[in-house]
Design an enzyme around this catalytic site. Sequence first.
Site, short mmCIF file in Angstrom:
data_model
loop_
_atom_site.label_atom_id
_atom_site.label_comp_id
_atom_site.label_asym_id
_atom_site.label_seq_id
_atom_site.Cartn_x
_atom_site.Cartn_y
_atom_site.Cartn_z
N HIS A 52 -50.28 23.50 -6.35
CA HIS A 52 -49.63 24.90 -6.20
C HIS A 52 -48.97 24.92 -4.72
O HIS A 52 -49.31 25.23 -3.69
CB HIS A 52 -50.52 26.08 -6.27
CG HIS A 52 -49.58 27.37 -6.57
ND1 HIS A 52 -50.24 28.25 -7.52
CD2 HIS A 52 -48.75 27.60 -5.97
CE1 HIS A 52 -49.46 29.37 -7.29
NE2 HIS A 52 -48.50 28.89 -6.82
N HIS A 54 -45.10 25.42 -2.60
CA HIS A 54 -43.76 25.88 -2.67
C HIS A 54 -43.03 24.95 -1.46
O HIS A 54 -43.32 24.96 -0.31
CB HIS A 54 -43.71 27.22 -2.16
CG HIS A 54 -44.16 28.19 -3.12
ND1 HIS A 54 -43.48 28.41 -4.46
CD2 HIS A 54 -45.47 28.79 -3.32
CE1 HIS A 54 -44.20 29.12 -5.26
NE2 HIS A 54 -45.48 29.39 -4.54
N LEU A 55 -42.06 24.11 -1.85
CA LEU A 55 -41.25 22.99 -0.89
C LEU A 55 -39.95 23.65 -0.91
O LEU A 55 -39.44 23.17 0.29
CB LEU A 55 -41.36 21.76 -1.67
CG LEU A 55 -42.71 20.93 -1.47
CD1 LEU A 55 -42.43 19.66 -2.04
CD2 LEU A 55 -43.30 20.94 -0.31
N ARG A 56 -39.43 24.82 -1.36
CA ARG A 56 -38.46 25.57 -1.09
C ARG A 56 -36.87 25.03 -1.25
O ARG A 56 -35.93 25.33 -1.02
CB ARG A 56 -38.30 26.07 0.37
CG ARG A 56 -39.70 27.14 0.50
CD ARG A 56 -39.35 28.21 -0.25
NE ARG A 56 -40.77 29.06 -0.03
CZ ARG A 56 -41.41 29.82 -0.80
NH1 ARG A 56 -41.21 29.77 -2.07
NH2 ARG A 56 -42.50 30.64 -0.18
N ASN A 86 -39.85 27.89 -8.44
CA ASN A 86 -39.03 28.86 -8.03
C ASN A 86 -38.23 28.67 -6.75
O ASN A 86 -38.14 29.35 -5.67
CB ASN A 86 -39.88 30.29 -7.68
CG ASN A 86 -40.80 29.94 -6.40
OD1 ASN A 86 -41.31 28.85 -5.97
ND2 ASN A 86 -41.30 30.99 -6.05
N HIS A 173 -49.48 32.73 -13.39
CA HIS A 173 -49.60 33.72 -12.04
C HIS A 173 -49.71 34.96 -12.94
O HIS A 173 -48.91 35.64 -13.60
CB HIS A 173 -48.21 33.78 -11.54
CG HIS A 173 -47.98 34.94 -10.29
ND1 HIS A 173 -48.31 34.64 -8.93
CD2 HIS A 173 -48.09 36.30 -10.77
CE1 HIS A 173 -47.93 35.99 -8.53
NE2 HIS A 173 -48.04 36.93 -9.52
N ASN A 272 -49.15 37.23 -2.31
CA ASN A 272 -49.38 37.39 -3.73
C ASN A 272 -50.07 36.37 -4.55
O ASN A 272 -49.55 35.56 -4.58
CB ASN A 272 -48.02 37.99 -4.14
CG ASN A 272 -48.12 38.58 -5.48
OD1 ASN A 272 -49.02 39.23 -5.87
ND2 ASN A 272 -46.87 38.37 -6.32
N ASP A 299 -51.35 27.13 -2.66
CA ASP A 299 -49.94 28.27 -2.97
C ASP A 299 -49.34 28.16 -1.42
O ASP A 299 -48.86 29.38 -0.86
CB ASP A 299 -50.70 29.73 -2.99
CG ASP A 299 -49.48 30.56 -3.98
OD1 ASP A 299 -48.23 30.03 -3.67
OD2 ASP A 299 -49.65 31.63 -3.89
N PRO A 317 -43.98 37.94 0.54
CA PRO A 317 -45.32 37.52 0.47
C PRO A 317 -45.62 35.98 0.47
O PRO A 317 -44.69 35.14 -0.10
CB PRO A 317 -45.82 37.97 -1.10
CG PRO A 317 -44.57 38.09 -1.75
CD PRO A 317 -43.46 38.10 -0.85
#
Lengths: 423, 305
Positions: A52, A54-56, A86, A173, A272, A299, A317
């Site tokens: 999990h 997030h590499l954006r 996302n 999620h 979150n 995360d 978040p």
Amino acid sequence: MSTWLIKGVAPYGGDPVDLLVADGVIAEGSAAGAQVLDAAGLVALPGLVDLHTHLREPGREDAETVQTGSRAAALGGYTAVHAMANTDPVADTAGVVEQVWRLGREAGLVDVRPVGAVTVGLRGERLAELGAMADSAARVRVFSDDGMAVHDPQLMRRALEYVKAFGGVVAQHAEEPRLTEGAQMNEGVVAARLGLTGWPAAAEEAMIARDVLLAAHVGSRLHVCHVSTAGSVDILRWAKAKGTRVTAEVTPHHLLLTDDLAATYDPVYKVNPPLRTAQDVAALRAGLADGTIDAIATDHAPHALEDKETEWGAARPGMLGLETALSVAVLAMRETGLLDWRGLAERMSAAPARIGGLPAPGLVVGAPASLTLVDPAARWTPDPAASASRSRNTPYAGRELPARVVATFLRGEPTVLDGKATR
Amino acid sequence: MKHLLSAGDLSRDEALTVLDTAVRMDEALAGREVKKLPTLRGRTVVNLFFEDSTRTRISFELAAKRLSADVVTFSAKGSSVSKGESLKDTALTLEAMGADAVVCRHAMSGAPHRLAGWVRGSVLNAGDGTHEHPTQALLDAYTMRRRLGRVDGLRVAIVGDVLHSRVARSNVLLLHTLGAEVTLVAPPTLLPVGVAEWPAAVSYDLDATLPKADVVMMLRVQRERMGQAYFPSEREYSRRYGLDRHRMGLLPDDAIVMHPGPMNRGMEIAAEVADDPRRSTIVEQVSNGVSVRMAVLYLLLGGAQ
């Protein structure tokens, strides 16, 4: 390919041995000509796998890129990360997941495994082309609308069923959206005092309960993202006892931090699902120790400064996690006697690899030499400015943590040496 | 005392000092032809209002002006804030202009806390989201003391939308510090989860509470709460939790009726109750607000030294 002799290292904290790394695998035989790495006092673990991250990229390269996130991962002892969908555009087509996968190969620091969105645009309305993503060069096996729950029960059921065709898994999620409208932090005593809208534990638990029932009904695998409440652990324990094919992850921050940190109104503690109570932390640790929760997942959620230097209610978040995950896990689980090094390796490497459909990691002859060397005696204090991430939103600034990654190897090539990234 | 962010930050002695100072402010102004004291001459007070609140803004403006401070009012509307400037940039701008005190009203809980981390001057919370409104609690305590002679030992019923009320949060903390016994009265939907930990009793029954109340404080019910299933209808709310003339009759003889305003007449409070000359303190609360805010500004800006 370079050859390395890692001298005097303790696999899983056991008796010291010399590990020979040649041709990308853990090898036997002559160490002639090998570069020597004196690893006396260090613990060897198989390379960590994050489910999990997030590499954006694409979309928010000001907060993180595949390159900077990969470097942060390697520094944290990771050799594989699952990049969440996302992004902007959303990773809901073969084109986007292949782009992320290719960027990961170019960075060359960890295996970047793209996660595909379950629904088009994460909108929860219709399924994305899951098969196309599975068949793409990125070979997607984990699908998630992370950030949002797939709240429509019929759509969730279909997704769970559909991914069986290619051995996929839906990572949910768990958040019942009507119960969390405007929610800012865990609903309870602290939120009542601070006047921040509450995120009730029941919103997570209700969704997990629904999903384990659906997964059992259709005989599918379900993975539950970032479990945060004691009640969720109970539901997962019940579902597993019944034989439901459910796996779950917990973040390092939910194993350590509690909702009273919100009293500062500093959004570095806004995440979150939100930080919960000490009772939840204890239940999560117990659930991770007894295997009810299978894995630790970071995360890792980088955010630009302007998205955190705001009012609590206006902030996004999320927290950084890759560089601190192992240290926090050692603090929460090993120093409390709940897990030993082998247990930590299972929760941070073997289990997430299994869930993500990766080959089983190991420190045995013939296995790919993807491993990390940890100094168990080190103490260090995270400094946001020194982070390899492009963002600064670590909740551990100024907090002393145990254990430090000294070196990481990805299939025999060092990605980190002396605590510094090699590229 | 550097900032005033929460009523819970005040010790009993500090709270009493504020109330006593407010009395002195009143006395100093009484009978003066020019309603002005020179105390804060040369000091700059910025009213930073990100949320419309005419009465609170005017009250703070008047308080600062009566102390001869230079007052600048900065409303979100028509300023750079409405063009997307962040709270931090606004704070740094005020800092560069040399604000000695910033009075902050904001729709988000905790905004004044963030501001206090970015400016050198004092920050005064003039109401933040659903968190707190400490000067409202101080003016309410001041009003009780003037009307009933004390706060210690008073039985205070706070009635209505406690969940979303910054007035209720600040009053519970301050009244507890000052020794009053607080009972919160509301439908269960309008009480926060976790209210059991507050230093206050909880009741769902207004009629049972009123005969034992020295003070009843009615909270405004926001119209936008309708349609969110907190209660079935305005009429039902009014029947169960509104203060009408009949219910006012259940109060002990010398009990008072308070409301922080603005009121929904006919909803949480009947017009004849709001206008009752013997019990209602609503207009008095407004004038007391100026005295109390003068006291707070005076104390925060080191006027006591």
